[in-house]
Design an enzyme around this catalytic site. Structure first.
Site, PDB file in Angstrom:
ATOM      1  N   GLU A  97     -43.745  41.281 -68.373  1.00 42.98           N
ATOM      2  CA  GLU A  97     -42.474  41.419 -69.094  1.00 42.98           C
ATOM      3  C   GLU A  97     -42.611  42.424 -70.235  1.00 42.98           C
ATOM      4  O   GLU A  97     -41.664  43.124 -70.580  1.00 42.98           O
ATOM      5  CB  GLU A  97     -42.009  40.042 -69.586  1.00 42.98           C
ATOM      6  CG  GLU A  97     -41.488  39.209 -68.414  1.00 42.98           C
ATOM      7  CD  GLU A  97     -41.842  37.748 -68.450  1.00 42.98           C
ATOM      8  OE1 GLU A  97     -42.113  37.209 -69.533  1.00 42.98           O
ATOM      9  OE2 GLU A  97     -41.867  37.124 -67.364  1.00 42.98           O
ATOM     10  N   SER A 213     -45.162  31.848 -60.462  1.00 42.78           N
ATOM     11  CA  SER A 213     -44.586  30.684 -59.782  1.00 42.78           C
ATOM     12  C   SER A 213     -45.617  29.631 -59.390  1.00 42.78           C
ATOM     13  O   SER A 213     -45.474  28.978 -58.354  1.00 42.78           O
ATOM     14  CB  SER A 213     -43.754  31.129 -58.567  1.00 42.78           C
ATOM     15  OG  SER A 213     -42.661  31.915 -58.991  1.00 42.78           O
TER      16      SER A 213
END
Ligand code: PGA
Length: 252
Positions: A97, A213
């Site tokens: 990010e 995830s």
């Protein structure tokens, strides 16, 4: 033997009360955990409160980012010394990010890695390919470029102390986890790069986490791969049960 390491990256989530409650819950549950390193990386404004909540427990404190200068006129930034002052042991550097949303380059990350190590922090350096890069067959090339750029100029001893997190960008926050085989392939390649740039001893010492995830129901399979030494967990680190469910995957 590399000691497994599971870290929670809370990103820009929670408020003070829920951050402290989560930290206290994890500190309590962690009493029963052995032979695993655990850490939480809260938003920087909650580092102090969360650090107090986990003090004396098996849960270490980490930051999500830092700046590469020691001090001065850098509005909004946080130094390695400040993180040390708050009791941080780890700092995540080069998270996808920060690379893709905030425009950090390998050169920026490299400066931070040097300063973090000099300041006694253990960097968790993130690398990972975009979906289009994977589909174009460029995964290993991207990982190599990020490794060489982000970790330029480090000694073998310094690299051996690092944590690297392989986080395929297409798997972060998407629910689309890499298969254990896909992850293991990249982890093995990372170890080959390290053996090539340094030596086999350094390659065997570095802990390489998988991130993207990771959940209680997929953690065990990933963590059982020989070159996956732990996980960097986003969404599932925001609840005591799901984070500890991932830690439990190491036992399986
Ligand atoms: P996720 O995030 O577990 O929510 O996919 C992982 C990370 O960004 O570190």
């Amino acid at each position: 033997m590399r000691r497994p390491f599971i870290a929670g990256n809370w990103k820009m989530n929670l408020d003070r009360a829920s951050a402290v409650a989560l930290a206290e819950g994890l500190a309590k549950q962690a009493e029963a955990v052995d032979d695993v390193d655990l850490a939480v990386c809260p938003p920087s404004v909650y580092l102090d409160a969360v650090g107090k909540a986990v003090a004396g427990s098996k849960v270490a404190l980490g930051a999500q980012n830092m700046y590469h200068e020691a001090e001065g006129a850098f509005t909004g930034e946080i130094s390695a010394a400040m993180l040390n002052d708050l009791g941080c042991r780890y700092v995540i550097l080069g998270h996808s990010e920060r690379r893709h949303v905030l425009g950090e380059t390998d050169a920026d990350i490299n400066k931070k890695v040097h300063v973090a190590l000099a300041g006694g922090l253990t960097p968790i350096v993130c690398v990972g390919e975009l979906l289009e890069e994977r589909e174009a067959g460029k995964t290993l090339e991207v990982i190599r470029t990020q490794f060489d750029g982000s970790l330029a100029g480090l000694s073998g001893d310094q690299v051996a102390r690092l944590v690297i997190a392989y986080e395929p960008v297409w798997a972060i926050g998407t629910g689309k986890v890499a298969t254990p085989e896909q992850a293991e392939e990249v982890h093995l390649d990372l170890r080959k790069i390290i053996a090539d740039r340094y030596n086999e001893e350094v390659a065997q010492a570095v802990r390489i986490q998988y991130g993207g995830s990771v959940k209680p129901d997929n953690a065990a399979e990933l963590l059982q791969q020989p070159n996956i030494d732990g996980a960097l967990v986003g969404g599932a680190s925001l609840k005591v049960d799901s984070f500890m469910g991932i830690v439990a995957g190491l036992g399986g």
